[in-house]
Design an enzyme around this catalytic site. Structure first.
Site, PDB file in Angstrom:
ATOM      1  CE  LYS A  17      19.581 -22.712 -35.651  1.00 51.83           C
ATOM      2  NZ  LYS A  17      20.064 -21.626 -36.029  1.00 51.83           N
ATOM      3  CD  GLU A  61      19.948 -24.537 -39.357  1.00 50.63           C
ATOM      4  OE1 GLU A  61      19.251 -24.360 -40.371  1.00 50.63           O
ATOM      5  OE2 GLU A  61      20.630 -23.620 -38.491  1.00 50.63           O
ATOM      6  CB  THR A 119      15.928 -22.537 -37.296  1.00 45.71           C
ATOM      7  OG1 THR A 119      16.447 -21.430 -37.635  1.00 45.71           O
ATOM      8  CG2 THR A 119      16.155 -23.706 -38.383  1.00 45.71           C
ATOM      9  CG  ASP A 126      22.290 -15.819 -34.589  1.00 42.44           C
ATOM     10  OD1 ASP A 126      22.572 -16.783 -34.658  1.00 42.44           O
ATOM     11  OD2 ASP A 126      21.663 -15.041 -35.379  1.00 42.44           O
ATOM     12  CG  PHE A 154      14.707 -16.250 -38.813  1.00 37.87           C
ATOM     13  CD1 PHE A 154      14.542 -17.154 -38.087  1.00 37.87           C
ATOM     14  CD2 PHE A 154      15.587 -16.574 -39.891  1.00 37.87           C
ATOM     15  CE1 PHE A 154      15.657 -18.041 -37.820  1.00 37.87           C
ATOM     16  CE2 PHE A 154      16.598 -17.087 -39.806  1.00 37.87           C
ATOM     17  CZ  PHE A 154      16.605 -18.415 -38.638  1.00 37.87           C
TER      18      PHE A 154
END
Length: 306
Positions: free
Chosen positions: A125, A89, A149, A17, A171
C-alpha cells in the site's frame, strides 16, 4: 433469504478493513488490508503481545524496522485465515519520496519472504501522490503488486491506471465527510459524493479497458456499500461487515459498466494542476498522510518503549 453480505459477495470481492484476526476469522472475507491506524489498534490487543515483543528483537533500535516486522507478523497471521491477499502499507512519511518508498516496499517484501509468504499474497500500500504512483509503477514492473491508497480525486485514479497499478482504494467515507462539512448537508444514496466518485472511476476504467482493480474503502454506512454493489472490491470494517451479515432483504447490483468517459493521460504538471483545482482531493490527501504519519509515530513509540 441470504444475508446482504452473502448477496454482496455475488457481485463484489469483499475485503476486511482491519487488523483484528478474530473478526476476520469470523466474517471470512477474501482479502484483508491494514494501515498504521489499524496496526496501532491491533497493538493494544492481547493476542498480538508476542508479535510486539518479537518485532523489536533484531531491529537494533530501528523503530521503523520494528514497525515493519510487526506489520508483517500481523499480515502473516491474517493470511492464515483468508484465501487471498493482505495489503501492508509503506510509512506515510515517505509519500513524497519515490526512492525511499521503493526501498521500504522491498524491505516489506523481504520480511514476508523470510516468513515464507510469497509476493503473490501481498499488496504493497502506497499513498496516491505523484511520487507514490511513480514508485508503484516501478514495483509493478518488478512483479510486486500495489494498492494505491488515500485516493480522493479523479486525477489520482487516472494517473494510477496509466501507471498500471494493480489496485486503487478510493475513500468513499472521507469524501462524504468533506462535502457534508463543506456544504452543511447530508447525502444519501446515489447523491453521495463518495459514491459518485467511485462510480465515475469504475466506469472510466471499464470504458477504457484498464485492468486496475477498483476497491471502494472508508465507509460510513450501509447505504454507501449498497450503492456500490458491483464494484470490483469493497474493503469494509468489521462493524459494517457484521451489519451486512445481520441484514436481510434484497441487495441488487447497483454499479454496472457503461457510460465511462474518454481516456486522459496526465503528465506531472497536469496531475498537480488538477489536484490543485480539487480542494477536497488536496485537503483529504494531505490530512490522510498526516493522520497515518501520526499513528506510525505512535506505533514506533510503543515499540521503542518495550
Amino acid at each position: 433469504m441470504t444475508s446482504k453480505l452473502e448477496q454482496l459477495k455475488q457481485y463484489t470481492t469483499v475485503v476486511a478493513d482491519t487488523g483484528d484476526f478474530d473478526a476476520i476469522a469470523r466474517l471470512k472475507p477474501v482479502d484483508a488490508t491494514t494501515n498504521p491506524s489499524l496496526l496501532l489498534k491491533a497493538a493494544t490487543l492481547p493476542r498480538y503481545a508476542e508479535h510486539l515483543a518479537r518485532a523489536t528483537e533484531g531491529s537494533q533500535g530501528d523503530a521503523g524496522l520494528a514497525c515493519d516486522r510487526f506489520a508483517v507478523a500481523v499480515g502473516k497471521d491474517i493470511l492464515g485465515v483468508i484465501p487471498g491477499r493482505i495489503s501492508t502499507e509503506v510509512d506515510a512519511r515517505l509519500s513524497f519520496d519515490s526512492e525511499a518508498t521503493l526501498q521500504r516496499a522491498h524491505r516489506l517484501i523481504d520480511l514476508y519472504d523470510q516468513q515464507g509468504v510469497g509476493r503473490d499474497r501481498v499488496l504493497i500500500k502506497i499513498a496516491s501522490t505523484w511520487e507514490g504512483i511513480r514508485a508503484a509503477e516501478r514495483l509493478e514492473r518488478e512483479g510486486i503488486q500495489t494498492n494505491l491508497t488515500l485516493l480522493f480525486s479523479f486525477a489520482q485514479a487516472a494517473a494510477c491506471a496509466d501507471a498500471g497499478v494493480f489496485l486503487i482504494s478510493p475513500f468513499v467515507g472521507r469524501i462524504y465527510d468533506w462535502y457534508k462539512k463543506a456544504n452543511n448537508r447530508d447525502y444519501v444514496g446515489a447523491e453521495d459524493p463518495g459514491v459518485q466518485s467511485v462510480s465515475r472511476i469504475y466506469r472510466y476504467y471499464k470504458a477504457n479497458g484498464y485492468e486496475t482493480v477498483v476497491m471502494g474503502a472508508s465507509f460510513r454506512n450501509l447505504g454507501q456499500i449498497e450503492q456500490l454493489a458491483g464494484c470490483d472490491r469493497l474493503t469494509i470494517s468489521p462493524d459494517l461487515l457484521q451489519q451486512l451479515a445481520d441484514a436481510q432483504g434484497e441487495l441488487p447490483r447497483a454499479l454496472q459498466p457503461g457510460g465511462g468517459e474518454a481516456r486522459q493521460v496526465l503528465d506531472e504538471s497536469t496531475f498537480r494542476w488538477q489536484m490543485n483545482e480539487d480542494a477536497m482531493g488536496t485537503e483529504k490527501l494531505a490530512e490522510g498522510i498526516r493522520l497515518f504519519a501520526r499513528d506510525q509515530e505512535k506505533l514506533e513509540a510503543l515499540l521503542a518503549g518495550r
